[in-house]
Scaffold this motif. Structure first.
Motif, mmCIF file in Angstrom:
data_model
loop_
_atom_site.group_PDB
_atom_site.id
_atom_site.type_symbol
_atom_site.label_atom_id
_atom_site.label_comp_id
_atom_site.label_asym_id
_atom_site.label_seq_id
_atom_site.Cartn_x
_atom_site.Cartn_y
_atom_site.Cartn_z
ATOM 1 N N ASP B 62 41.851 -50.331 11.410
ATOM 2 C CA ASP B 62 42.993 -50.519 12.301
ATOM 3 C C ASP B 62 44.288 -49.860 11.829
ATOM 4 N N HIS B 63 44.572 -49.920 10.539
ATOM 5 C CA HIS B 63 45.884 -49.480 10.050
ATOM 6 C C HIS B 63 46.091 -47.968 10.137
ATOM 7 N N ASN B 64 45.054 -47.248 9.845
ATOM 8 C CA ASN B 64 45.193 -45.817 9.578
ATOM 9 C C ASN B 64 44.375 -44.996 10.563
ATOM 10 N N GLY B 106 39.616 -53.520 16.592
ATOM 11 C CA GLY B 106 41.012 -53.814 16.914
ATOM 12 C C GLY B 106 41.751 -54.236 15.661
ATOM 13 N N ILE B 107 43.002 -54.631 15.842
ATOM 14 C CA ILE B 107 43.808 -55.073 14.698
ATOM 15 C C ILE B 107 43.196 -56.346 14.127
ATOM 16 N N VAL B 108 43.130 -56.359 12.842
ATOM 17 C CA VAL B 108 42.426 -57.420 12.123
ATOM 18 C C VAL B 108 42.858 -58.837 12.570
ATOM 19 N N HIS B 109 44.143 -59.035 12.827
ATOM 20 C CA HIS B 109 44.606 -60.378 13.211
ATOM 21 C C HIS B 109 44.477 -60.644 14.708
ATOM 22 N N VAL B 110 44.059 -59.630 15.430
ATOM 23 C CA VAL B 110 43.785 -59.847 16.848
ATOM 24 C C VAL B 110 42.300 -60.165 17.030
ATOM 25 N N GLY B 127 43.746 -58.779 3.120
ATOM 26 C CA GLY B 127 44.693 -57.945 2.386
ATOM 27 C C GLY B 127 45.759 -57.405 3.313
ATOM 28 N N ASP B 128 46.499 -58.305 3.910
ATOM 29 C CA ASP B 128 47.567 -57.937 4.847
ATOM 30 C C ASP B 128 48.441 -59.168 5.028
ATOM 31 N N SER B 129 49.740 -58.988 4.887
ATOM 32 C CA SER B 129 50.606 -60.165 4.845
ATOM 33 C C SER B 129 50.650 -60.950 6.157
ATOM 34 N N HIS B 130 50.350 -60.294 7.275
ATOM 35 C CA HIS B 130 50.422 -61.017 8.547
ATOM 36 C C HIS B 130 49.185 -61.849 8.853
ATOM 37 N N THR B 131 48.381 -62.069 7.832
ATOM 38 C CA THR B 131 47.253 -62.987 7.948
ATOM 39 C C THR B 131 47.733 -64.367 8.378
ATOM 40 N N GLY B 344 53.128 -53.538 21.052
ATOM 41 C CA GLY B 344 51.865 -53.610 20.338
ATOM 42 C C GLY B 344 52.002 -54.391 19.051
ATOM 43 N N SER B 345 51.052 -54.203 18.128
ATOM 44 C CA SER B 345 50.962 -54.826 16.800
ATOM 45 C C SER B 345 50.321 -56.213 16.870
ATOM 46 N N CYS B 346 50.029 -56.766 15.695
ATOM 47 C CA CYS B 346 49.424 -58.096 15.630
ATOM 48 C C CYS B 346 50.429 -59.180 16.004
ATOM 49 N N THR B 347 51.700 -58.795 16.141
ATOM 50 C CA THR B 347 52.715 -59.753 16.568
ATOM 51 C C THR B 347 52.711 -59.903 18.090
ATOM 52 N N GLY B 405 45.068 -50.161 17.799
ATOM 53 C CA GLY B 405 45.295 -49.925 16.377
ATOM 54 C C GLY B 405 46.672 -50.442 16.003
ATOM 55 N N CYS B 406 47.005 -50.351 14.709
ATOM 56 C CA CYS B 406 48.315 -50.823 14.247
ATOM 57 C C CYS B 406 49.427 -49.876 14.685
ATOM 58 N N SER B 407 49.107 -48.605 14.751
ATOM 59 C CA SER B 407 50.011 -47.621 15.361
ATOM 60 C C SER B 407 51.409 -47.647 14.743
ATOM 61 N N ALA B 408 52.419 -47.635 15.589
ATOM 62 C CA ALA B 408 53.805 -47.520 15.125
ATOM 63 C C ALA B 408 54.318 -48.774 14.426
ATOM 64 N N CYS B 409 53.490 -49.791 14.280
ATOM 65 C CA CYS B 409 53.934 -50.941 13.491
ATOM 66 C C CYS B 409 54.197 -50.510 12.060
ATOM 67 N N LEU B 410 53.309 -49.677 11.517
ATOM 68 C CA LEU B 410 53.566 -49.180 10.157
ATOM 69 C C LEU B 410 53.501 -47.678 10.067
ATOM 70 N N ALA B 411 53.188 -47.020 11.183
ATOM 71 C CA ALA B 411 53.310 -45.566 11.260
ATOM 72 C C ALA B 411 52.539 -44.826 10.170
ATOM 73 N N SER B 427 57.002 -55.150 17.209
ATOM 74 C CA SER B 427 56.289 -55.414 15.952
ATOM 75 C C SER B 427 57.094 -56.377 15.080
ATOM 76 N N ASN B 428 56.886 -56.341 13.805
ATOM 77 C CA ASN B 428 57.404 -57.403 12.935
ATOM 78 C C ASN B 428 58.374 -56.944 11.855
ATOM 79 N N ARG B 429 58.485 -55.651 11.630
ATOM 80 C CA ARG B 429 59.323 -55.208 10.513
ATOM 81 C C ARG B 429 60.227 -54.065 10.922
ATOM 82 N N GLY B 433 62.434 -46.867 7.353
ATOM 83 C CA GLY B 433 61.259 -45.999 7.334
ATOM 84 C C GLY B 433 59.965 -46.635 7.774
ATOM 85 N N ARG B 434 59.989 -47.887 8.163
ATOM 86 C CA ARG B 434 58.744 -48.568 8.515
ATOM 87 C C ARG B 434 58.034 -47.858 9.677
ATOM 88 N N GLN B 435 58.809 -47.411 10.669
ATOM 89 C CA GLN B 435 58.178 -46.771 11.831
ATOM 90 C C GLN B 435 58.244 -45.249 11.748
HETATM 91 S S1 SF4 Z 1 51.591 -56.026 10.672
HETATM 92 FE FE1 SF4 Z 1 51.307 -54.095 11.682
HETATM 93 S S2 SF4 Z 1 50.152 -52.966 10.164
HETATM 94 FE FE2 SF4 Z 1 49.914 -55.100 9.577
HETATM 95 S S3 SF4 Z 1 48.072 -55.807 10.646
HETATM 96 FE FE3 SF4 Z 1 49.816 -56.205 11.979
HETATM 97 S S4 SF4 Z 1 49.875 -54.461 13.334
HETATM 98 FE FE4 SF4 Z 1 48.689 -53.864 11.575
#
Ligand code: SF4
Lengths: 198, 461
Positions: B62-64, B106-110, B127-131, B344-347, B405-411, B427-429, B433-435
């Motif tokens: 999802d991330h990359n 899809g995105i791991v948290h979705v 291995g992702d803080s938005h768990t 988008g994003s897991c948020t 995908g995670c897309s522009a959440c972490l670019a 997104s959440n951050r 430079g995050r995006q």
């Molecule tokens: S915070 Fe962004 S990069 Fe991390 S899982 Fe959610 S969508 Fe993906």
């Protein structure tokens, strides 16, 4: 992991608060599949111009500052859980990060890579910035065994906290996996008696 | 003893406690993606280990990954290698993997929640803080580092120090146009980005109870942005109705057994939290951020604080942040032109977020100055969007749907906001430079993003 020994070293000041892991190592450097090579990109966007030229005003590019200790503003390592941040710090050659506050996941990641996060008071932190501002050759001593940090310019010392188990791991150079693997029977016993249905 | 919900779940998962040290916590569910796992799998290989409980780990890419032309090989060679490595690790270690083009990718948290992999009472790591997202189901869910990923793969356990507990109550009702995203940005603004460091948060109160599962996920997702280890909400009928019938959900008799247990999962009357905070939900307005951490928020019609309002040591960071964003202290942002919109994003990449966005833009047109990236959180979300005909409405309004995908959440992929450009992002951050290098992020809800997308400016919806 390498054993952690007492360090006396000059230090690099980064008096910025809320330094998040996206600054420590930007996401575009996370494509690697090994742990090596992240040190070159530590703080990449603060450190290099787009062209790759070092930015003269960033502290890591200032030759008067050096050492194995990074001293940073409050709430260091917030944001993403990427352990790459710890690998970048270790890869660059830092063994200790000092701040008045650390984000939780970063602290764990640092400890799991033999980097010691030392929490000091705001006052002590402020004095460290002052000392190195006066004299870039100012040094700090970090003694894990006795759990204190000393500002060698002012002579002030402060004790710091660390979980006794983590302390022992660092001193002996052991990691958690060694511990968990030696514990398989307990895990299996637990699984037989799980209190719920999964 | 009166126990908090957190205590109940934690205590049920302690295998043993290290003398003077952390607890050894048993992990029920583990989610993995391509970016934070390769070094963990190499570690297993180096130690000659297998995955201890392969059935409890689920992998997705999802991330990359690109969000267009996923049917073609990934163009960026290094990214392709990273995704291929995950596929190879899945095969070698016998793990379930939802790779590119898989209908469940899809995105791991979705995908965890939508497939019923996430359930109440569990311990869940990734291995992702938005768990923390998975806490919406009444689970202890938190992000871990790669060394810890290796621990879970090799032993289904990790060593963790018990966090303190905190309860955040949202009393009263939310106003129209105010969502869980606004609740979260409001809370982080009030409590700061380090305000919950060291704590595990339980969300409670009328406004939380009234949230749908999707909104609860948004709220729990953002727990990490105020430093919390995680956030959770006691499961109730809303939770059970959501889970029932999903792929990994218990079935038949096992469902009844599960329900009997799940119904016990709430904080006891009189349980004591280390910290407790209460907000009046009716006072929350649609929120945006103006700075470079999620705590730098304000109501959409508010003004950035004056420099004199910032205390000593924080001044350097505050000024640096505003300089990066191109804003002035005291400035109002309503009416400011923007360049990009990211939904988008897991948020905020779930079906409800797309419904809200679509509903607002229906019959209107995307502003000419705005580039909009609409990225569903998963293929199932995208299919649902199509099944409801939302894609047609979006198309008529000038929007195009991308692939998940995670897309522009972490670019990490090509979805990068150019330097200096403003992006209203769900997104959440909003970190520097995050995006994308130099990108300027304004965090907001899907509704505020929709209003910005059609007006081309920061606009009250
Ligand atoms: S915070 Fe962004 S990069 Fe991390 S899982 Fe959610 S969508 Fe993906």
């Amino acid at each position: 992991m390498e054993k952690f020994k007492t360090i006396t070293s000059t230090y690099v000041p980064l008096p910025i608060e809320n330094v998040d892991t996206d600054q420590i190592i930007p996401a575009r450097f996370l494509k690697a599949t090994t742990r090596e090579g992240f040190g070159d990109n530590l703080f990449a966007d603060w450190r290099y111009e787009k062209s790759g030229e070092p930015k003269a005003d960033f502290v890591l590019n200032n030759p008067v500052y050096s050492g194995e200790i990074l001293v940073a503003g409050k709430n260091f390592g917030s944001g993403s859980s990427r352990e790459h941040a710890a690998w970048a710090i270790a890869g660059y050659g830092f063994k200790v990060v000092v701040s008045s506050f650390f984000a939780d996941i970063f602290r764990n990641n640092a400890l799991n890579n033999g980097i010691l996060p030392v929490v000091v008071s705001e006052k002590f932190l402020g004095e460290l910035f002052e000392s190195v501002g006066r004299d870039p050759q100012a040094t700090v001593t970090v003694n894990l065994e006795e759990q204190f940090i000393g500002n060698n310019q002012t002579g002030n010392r402060e004790p710091f906290d660390i979980n006794p188990y983590k302390k022992e791991c660092l001193l002996k150079g052991l990691d958690d996996i060694d511990f968990l693997l030696s514990n398989k029977e307990k895990i299996e016993a637990y699984e037989k008696n799980r209190p719920y249905v999964y | 003893m009166n126990k908090t919900l957190f205590d109940k779940i934690w205590d049920a998962h302690v295998v043993t406690t290290v003398k003077d040290g952390p607890a050894q916590l048993y992990i029920d569910r583990h989610l993995c993606h391509e970016v934070t796992s390769p070094q963990a799998f190499s570690g297993l290989r180096a130690r000659g280990l297998k995955v201890f409980r392969p059935g409890q780990t689920l992998l997705t890419a999802d991330h990359n990954i690109p969000t267009v032309e996923q049917d073609k090989p990934i163009r960026d060679e290094v990214s392709r290698y990273q995704v291929d490595t995950l596929a190879k690790n899945a095969r070698e270690f016998g793990l379930t993997y939802y790779g590119l083009r898989h209908s469940k990718n899809g995105i791991v948290h979705v995908i965890g929640p939508e497939n019923g992999f996430t359930q109440p009472g569990m311990t869940i790591v990734c291995g992702d803080s938005h768990t923390s997202t998975h806490g919406a189901f009444g689970a202890i869910a938190f992000g871990i580092g790669t060394s810890e990923v290796e621990m879970v793969l090799s032993s289904q356990c990790i060593l963790q120090t018990r966090p303190k507990t905190m309860r955040v109550n949202f009393e009263g009702k939310l106003n129209d146009g105010v969502s869980a995203k606004d609740m979260a940005l409001y809370m982080i603004w009030q409590l700061t980005t380090g305000g919950a460091t060291g704590y595990f948060v339980e969300y409670a109160g009328e406004a939380v109870r009234n949230l749908t599962m999707e909104q609860r996920m948004t709220l729990c997702n953002l727990s990490i942005e105020m430093g919390a280890r995680g956030g959770l909400i006691a499961p109730d009928e809303t939770t059970f109705n959501y889970i029932k019938g999903r792929e990994f959900a218990p079935k038949g008799e096992r469902w009844d057994e599960a329900m009997a247990y799940w119904k016990t999962l709430k904080s006891d009357e009189g349980a004591v939290f280390d910290k407790e905070v209460t907000f009046d939900a009716s006072r929350i307005k649609p929120m945006i951020t103006y700075g470079t951490n999620p705590g730098m928020g304000m109501p959409i019609d508010g003004a950035i604080p004056e420099l004199s309002a910032i205390d000593g040591a924080g001044k350097i960071s505050f000024e640096k942040s505003l300089k990066y964003m191109g804003f002035e202290p005291g400035e109002k942002l309503e009416g400011k032109p923007i360049d990009y919109v990211f939904l988008g994003s897991c948020t905020n990449g779930r079906i409800e977020d797309f419904r809200v966005f679509t509903h607002y833009v229906k019959g209107k047109k995307k502003a000419g100055n705005v580039t909009a990236w609409l990225v569903p959180g998963s293929w199932q979300v995208r299919q649902q969007i199509e099944a409801e005909g939302l894609d047609k409405i979006l198309e008529e309004a000038g929007f195009e749907l991308r692939q998940p995908g995670c897309s522009a959440c972490l670019a990490m992929n090509d979805d990068k906001v150019p330097a200096g450009k403003y992006a209203v992002s769900t997104s959440n951050r909003n970190f520097e430079g995050r995006q994308g290098p130099g990108a300027r992020t304004i965090l907001a809800s899907p509704l505020v993003a929709a209003a910005a997308a059609v007006s081309g400016k920061i606009t009250k919806p």
